[in-house]
Design an enzyme around this catalytic site. Structure first.
Site, PDB file in Angstrom:
ATOM      1  CB  CYS A 225      46.985  81.931  34.545  1.00 15.26           C
ATOM      2  SG  CYS A 225      46.353  83.113  33.351  1.00 15.26           S
ATOM      3  CG  ASN A 349      51.162  83.382  30.739  1.00 16.82           C
ATOM      4  OD1 ASN A 349      51.194  82.935  29.598  1.00 16.82           O
ATOM      5  ND2 ASN A 349      50.044  83.458  31.442  1.00 16.82           N
ATOM      6  CD  GLU A 350      47.345  85.268  28.819  1.00 13.70           C
ATOM      7  OE1 GLU A 350      46.639  85.517  29.794  1.00 13.70           O
ATOM      8  OE2 GLU A 350      47.002  84.498  27.913  1.00 13.70           O
TER       9      GLU A 350
END
Ligand code: AHR
Length: 532
Positions: A225, A349-350
């Protein structure tokens, strides 16, 4: 029990299967792997990083109010990218006054007979020579060692070597004077001389050695994150992770908020990550944001995507370009003429939602047009299934991403029950990059469940190309996330049971897996019959 191995039946090559993932959470970077021992060295901490922070966090005054006053100034900094510095107004001669740094954790870890490199930028308001004294002290104020140096009236960098006369894990570094006048300080720094491989601005040796000992095939960095949290503007104090902010001389790397509630100095930046990869024989897998912050739904306007395309293209040039290219020349200036031979690049990312995948496609196509050989990694959200997961895979199939980044943190029973998860994945699809996984504790049972799962990953090398446990590092005094692979404090480092599982698999990663069966039968498997 009989274990039979079919030497005639090879699986797919395991390639770069097992690697590691570094994110600066749990103070893994600043106060961890990064060798700097001074906390808030450039007086840049502020409430953007953490409500409790201010420019003098981790600093203490030495002396009384009548003798000294501290002020944070910004009119004439060493470097405009880090605009704050300390002004010490010393009011009387003959009385020792100044400041001391508390370090990270319990203090500065001083080790008997170890040599440290001290440096700082300083200047005084006086025309005459003025001396500053740098000292190692105990938490209670006992003086262990002092050295004097003279400073001038313009900013200059001063460097000294100090050898600790004793061991104290709660040490302090003090800067004092007994002269009246104004003294200005910035970038106060202390590194052990013996960093990993002796590099300047280097890494803490014991932690870096734990990484090297695993012999990972790759290193994914810098997050997590950490990559996509923050604003879209690289100049903002709380911007997303923008790699261009993290290269060049450290004085010119602007401090930023880390999403994990603290400050990033960027002393450990993209050059240092590439260097670490090279030093431990791991391929670099940088991850960059795709102009989208999924936590706050902030999206770069589609007509302004060039900036985000350049973030990727310039990074590839920084890593791989020759010294005559713009970004290759910057790498060379930092001391690395030879390219870093980047092969992989993660975008996002995600991230979740259509807005991200529109932006992913724009960046993906531009990179593939200029650098078709770079393997691009798409993302499938934070879970092992569900709508976001499916959307990630759909985008990856449509764009022909080379990899899809899957993340999941699950109970050990889940890992055991899902041992066969990838058996049904097909070779023709993008490959899986299992970029974050862990079984929910640091117990032996969890480590065993992970080991069993890793056998399933090896067996399915046709579908799974890369896999790394997460998170990698945890500073025991600043825990954001558990479990973690490696734990440390300011003077010791320990591998969890999962660390030794990962190390085992990495140290003994084969070229391919042979078919293998376990049975209670006495008779041997007759593999030849099956071949017919
Ligand atoms: O590994 C810790 C966090 O878990 C990462 O930052 C994020 O990608 C995931 O949600």
């Amino acid at each position: 029990m009989k274990i039979s191995i079919n030497t005639l039946k090879k699986g797919e090559p395991l390639g770069d299967l097992f690697g590691i993932f570094f994110e600066d959470l749990n103070h893994a970077g600043d106060g961890g792997l990064y060798g700097e021992l001074i906390q808030n060295r450039a007086f840049e901490y502020n409430t953007v990083d953490n409500q409790a922070f201010h420019a003098l966090t981790a600093w203490e005054i030495i002396g009384n109010e009548e003798d000294i006053e501290l002020e944070i100034a910004s009119q004439n900094p060493v470097n405009k990218k880090n605009p704050h510095y300390l002004a010490m107004h010393l009011k009387s001669s003959g009385v020792k006054a100044g400041i001391q740094n508390l370090g990270f954790n319990t203090g500065i870890p001083l080790k008997k007979d170890v040599t440290y490199l001290f440096s700082c930028y300083a200047k005084s308001s006086q025309e005459t020579d003025i001396s500053l004294e740098v000292s190692f002290k105990s938490r209670e104020g006992k003086n262990y060692l002092s050295k004097d140096f003279k400073i001038n009236t313009e900013w200059e960098k001063y460097e000294l070597e100090l050898t600790a006369p004793c061991t104290d894990n709660m040490g302090r570094l003090a800067l004092t004077t007994d002269k009246e006048g104004d003294i200005y300080l910035d970038f106060v720094s202390l590194f052990p001389k013996d960093t990993f491989l002796g590099r300047k601005n280097g890494l803490r040796k014991d932690i870096a050695q734990m990484l090297a000992d695993m012999r990972p095939k790759f290193l994914r960095f810098p997050g997590g994150c950490l990559v996509h949290c923050g604003t879209l503007h690289a100049e903002d104090r709380d911007s997303m992770y923008r790699w261009k902010n993290t290269i060049g001389p450290v004085e010119g790397r602007p401090a930023r908020r880390a999403t994990w509630g603290y400050n990033q100095s960027f002393g450990l930046g993209f050059f240092e990550y590439f260097q670490l990869c090279e030093d431990i024989g791991a391929k670099a897998i940088p991850v960059i944001p795709g102009g989208f912050n999924p936590h706050e739904g902030k999206a770069a306007p589609l007509e302004e995507m060039q900036e985000w395309i350049d973030e990727a293209l310039d990074l590839i040039e920084f890593a791989n370009g020759d010294i005559h290219t713009k970004w290759g020349a910057i790498r060379a200036e930092m001391g690395h003429d030879k390219p870093f031979e980047l092969e992989y690049l993660g975008i996002g990312n995600e991230e979740q939602g259509e807005e991200f995948f529109k932006r992913y496609a724009i960046i993906h196509r531009a990179v593939k047009e200029k650098y078709p050989e770079i393997k691009l990694i798409n993302t499938s959200g934070p879970f092992c299934e569900g709508g976001d997961y499916e959307a990630g895979w759909k985008s990856a199939r449509e764009e022909k991403s080379d990899f899809v980044d899957e993340h999941y943190y699950q109970a050990p029973e889940w890992f055991l029950a899902n041992h066969y998860r990838y058996d049904t994945f097909v070779k023709e699809d993008p490959k899986v990059f299992l970029g974050e996984y862990a079984s929910c504790s640091n117990s032996y049972y969890s480590a065993l469940a992970e080991a069993s799962y890793m056998i399933g990953l090896e067996r399915n090398a046709h579908a799974v190309g890369l896999a790394c446990y997460a998170p990698l590092l945890c500073n025991a005094d600043y825990v954001n996330w558990k479990p973690d692979l490696i734990w440390f404090n300011n003077h010791e480092v320990f591998g969890s049971a999962s660390y030794y599982v990962q190390k085992l698999f990495m140290n003994h990663q084969g070229d391919y897996q042979l078919e293998c069966r376990a049975s209670d039968e006495e008779e041997s498997e007759d593999w030849t019959k099956e071949e017919e």
